[in-house]
Design an enzyme around this catalytic site. Structure first.
Site, short mmCIF file in Angstrom:
data_model
loop_
_atom_site.label_atom_id
_atom_site.label_comp_id
_atom_site.label_asym_id
_atom_site.label_seq_id
_atom_site.Cartn_x
_atom_site.Cartn_y
_atom_site.Cartn_z
N LYS A 1 43.33 31.57 42.45
CA LYS A 1 43.99 31.58 43.87
C LYS A 1 45.17 30.58 43.94
CE LYS A 1 39.54 32.45 45.99
NZ LYS A 1 38.49 31.79 46.69
N GLN B 1 36.27 26.72 49.79
CA GLN B 1 35.59 27.22 48.65
C GLN B 1 34.02 27.11 48.77
OE1 GLN B 1 37.11 29.26 46.16
NE2 GLN B 1 34.99 30.05 45.75
N ASP C 1 40.07 33.44 55.50
CA ASP C 1 39.10 34.03 55.01
C ASP C 1 38.22 34.76 55.94
OD1 ASP C 1 38.30 33.78 52.26
OD2 ASP C 1 37.13 31.75 52.50
#
Length: 293
Positions: A54, A98, A121
């Protein structure tokens, strides 16, 4: 019939290049560079790989990356403190924690700490709530489900009226992608471990999204001839013929299903690249939203 491959790598690259161009236009116009913070707790090898990919993707499109790494024994308070500091930092437009977090940490509480306007997200309860309500728009849509819908729109002229079956009901993929399909006027069935006669239900699908996390669960005779199959699964299985002794497969038995479906995503190279592309797109959107605050 042999299914046409839906090339997630190619389509994701198109999205990334568009993000890169827009970022360059922002900078040229004197606006802030989009910034993404990644919060990584513990030493899960897979999580470290995902976060590195990422950060690399951010660099390639001109998004500034802020990395925060905490030890596996970090407390709930320490993790939430990092998130709150990211909320207050104007250089950071998006925050990604994460998952999974190490045992003992409350994932929901950590995710709820993220500012609604930095929730790239798309998992904030308000964003999911807006996604579920007709006439409401979330600030952000979860990345993997958004990638699935993007691939479908590149493949089919319309999703209106199609019978769509979602195999799996997770908060990360199954439920959000079902809500997105409803928004596209598809008729949606959500399948799970309690579904009766699962193969027969799946066989009704014009569009099948497999996100159950079981290697090669969907067999060729489950799939309706001509269906479009989006395989979200990433499972590692042993394979003594492979140089590494194992290989990645999806939730769909690819070799069987490709002989029945009209279109299918490969694993790897299908949905995976789209997830990161959608994250970059969401981060750019977060910067654009910040311009208006």
């Amino acid at each position: 019939m042999t299914a046409a491959l839906i090339d997630g790598k190619l389509i994701a690259e198109e999205v990334r290049m568009q993000v890169k161009r827009t970022v360059e236009e922002r900078i040229a116009a004197g606006k802030s560079r989009p910034g993404l913070a990644t919060v990584l707790v513990g030493d899960n090898p897979a999580s470290h790989v995902y976060v590195r990919s990422k950060r690399k993707a951010c660099a390639e499109v001109g998004i500034e990356s802020f990395g925060f790494e905490l030890p596996a024994d970090a407390t709930q308070e320490q993790v939430e403190k990092v998130v709150r500091e990211c909320n207050e930092d104007p250089r950071i437009h998006g925050i990604l924690v994460q998952l999974p977090l190490p045992g003992g940490l409350d994932e929901e509480a950590v995710l709820n700490t993220i500012s609604l306007h930095k929730d790239v997200d798309g998992f904030h309860p308000v964003n999911i709530g807006r996604l579920a309500q007709k006439g409401r728009e979330p600030a952000f849509v979860p990345c993997t489900p958004a990638g699935c819908i993007y691939l479908l729109k590149k493949t089919l002229p319309s999703l209106r009226g199609v019978n769509a079956v979602v195999l799996g009901r997770s908060n990360i993929v199954g439920m959000p992608v079902a809500l997105l399909l409803v928004r596209e006027d598809a008729t949606v069935t959500i399948c799970h471990s309690r579904t009766r006669d699962l193969p027969a239900v799946v066989h009704q699908a014009d569009v099948l999204i497999a996100a159950v996390g079981k290697a090669e669960m969907v067999r060729g005779d489950w799939v309706k001839p001509g269906a479009v199959v989006i395989d979200v699964g990433i499972n590692r299985i042993e394979d003594p013929t492979h140089p590494k002794g194992s290989r990645l497969v999806g939730d769909v038995a690819f070799d069987e299903v490709k002989e029945v479906a009209s279109h299918i995503t490969p694993v790897p190279g299908g949905v995976g690249p789209m997830t990161i592309a959608m994250l970059l797109q969401n981060t750019l959107r977060a910067a654009e939203l910040a311009d208006k605050l």
